[in-house]
Design an enzyme around this catalytic site. Sequence first.
Site, mmCIF file in Angstrom:
data_model
loop_
_atom_site.group_PDB
_atom_site.id
_atom_site.type_symbol
_atom_site.label_atom_id
_atom_site.label_comp_id
_atom_site.label_asym_id
_atom_site.label_seq_id
_atom_site.Cartn_x
_atom_site.Cartn_y
_atom_site.Cartn_z
ATOM 1 N N LYS A 1 -8.053 73.966 -14.990
ATOM 2 C CA LYS A 1 -8.201 75.401 -14.761
ATOM 3 C C LYS A 1 -7.223 76.026 -12.956
ATOM 4 O O LYS A 1 -5.951 76.854 -13.337
ATOM 5 C CB LYS A 1 -9.791 75.965 -15.084
ATOM 6 C CG LYS A 1 -9.983 75.955 -15.877
ATOM 7 C CD LYS A 1 -11.350 76.099 -15.986
ATOM 8 C CE LYS A 1 -12.074 76.073 -15.217
ATOM 9 N NZ LYS A 1 -12.310 74.440 -15.604
ATOM 10 N N HIS B 1 -18.730 81.057 -15.511
ATOM 11 C CA HIS B 1 -17.334 79.907 -14.484
ATOM 12 C C HIS B 1 -15.953 79.969 -15.324
ATOM 13 O O HIS B 1 -16.463 79.621 -16.705
ATOM 14 C CB HIS B 1 -18.202 78.395 -15.381
ATOM 15 C CG HIS B 1 -17.465 77.116 -13.946
ATOM 16 N ND1 HIS B 1 -17.355 77.438 -12.788
ATOM 17 C CD2 HIS B 1 -16.456 76.239 -14.988
ATOM 18 C CE1 HIS B 1 -15.784 75.798 -12.996
ATOM 19 N NE2 HIS B 1 -15.522 75.368 -13.884
ATOM 20 N N ASP C 1 -12.922 79.828 -10.375
ATOM 21 C CA ASP C 1 -14.567 79.415 -10.179
ATOM 22 C C ASP C 1 -15.697 79.939 -11.019
ATOM 23 O O ASP C 1 -15.744 80.105 -11.905
ATOM 24 C CB ASP C 1 -14.781 79.023 -8.705
ATOM 25 C CG ASP C 1 -16.566 77.175 -9.372
ATOM 26 O OD1 ASP C 1 -16.262 76.630 -9.663
ATOM 27 O OD2 ASP C 1 -16.712 77.971 -7.771
ATOM 28 N N GLY D 1 -13.114 70.226 -13.634
ATOM 29 C CA GLY D 1 -12.130 69.124 -13.606
ATOM 30 C C GLY D 1 -11.228 68.969 -14.882
ATOM 31 O O GLY D 1 -9.804 68.062 -14.809
#
Length: 311
Positions: free
Chosen positions: A161, A140, A179, A158
């Site tokens: 990034k 991730h 993501d 959150g």
Amino acid sequence: MKKITVADLVEKFSLKVLTGEDQLQQTITQSHAHRPGLEFVGHFDFFPTERVQILGRKEINYLHKLSHEERRIRIGNIVHYHPPCFIVTASEEGLTYLTHYCKEEGIPLLVTNTVETTSEFIIMLDAYLLKNLAPQISIHGVCVNVFGVGILLRGHSGVGKSEIAHTLIGRGHRLVADDVVVLKKLSPRTLLGTHDEHTKEFLALRSIGLLNVVRMYGRKVFQDETRISLDIHLMKWQKDSLNNELEHDAAFTEYMGVKVPSIEIQLQPGRDVAGLIEAAANNWYLRQQGYSAAEEFMSRIEADLSNARDE
């Protein structure tokens, strides 16, 4: 273990199939091709039977000069091991005998349609095999290319990034993946970052939604893959932490045994995080050239102290 098929090679390199059309689903698990030489004269002690076998002009000319019986022995000894396929980079003229033996053993015989030399084709083939058979994991995070330096941005969900990646795009840098970042181990020192195809060109921004950065900003803002050189961990601001050292001790994050230089950047409203990431990329590049600002600074201090003692 990852696998690709002979059919994948046929499609990728536009190969002509001379025989073995019903055997194209045979799998390939080795990331380097082999050009048989000693095997034609009977030495099979280290014959890599699971590799794609390449026959160039040198090998084909040798086979053409053999008698029918000698060819039967030389070729028969090799096809007996059932390699995934043979690829001929010379002309297909006069390959009737080779087609016969491959057909008997159910081995695909392929011919290149391009003008590259055998060595050039092997380089391209090995690069394709290495990349597609490399061990990989998914993490991730966000992957960007800043000033030609591949960077992983990690942090809790959150933390911002994707928003930082969007700011970097606006400054002329490139998005690789958002993501889900796929990491491929190409060598003990080389880690390649890419996307998982589903998220290709997409950037998800909170309150805005999903963006296709290529459609919005043009092809120049996206890069399909990049070598990972820096791992940056984005963290919430820690009030009492010390962050003004001349130079942090070297830290690394390890992925599949590959160590990647790692730094932490603490987030605070109004802080130019994108600018700090640009500075980190440039500083990494200078370190690769053998330059350290901290070492130069300390050398100046030591020179001043030395001069003061001599006065």
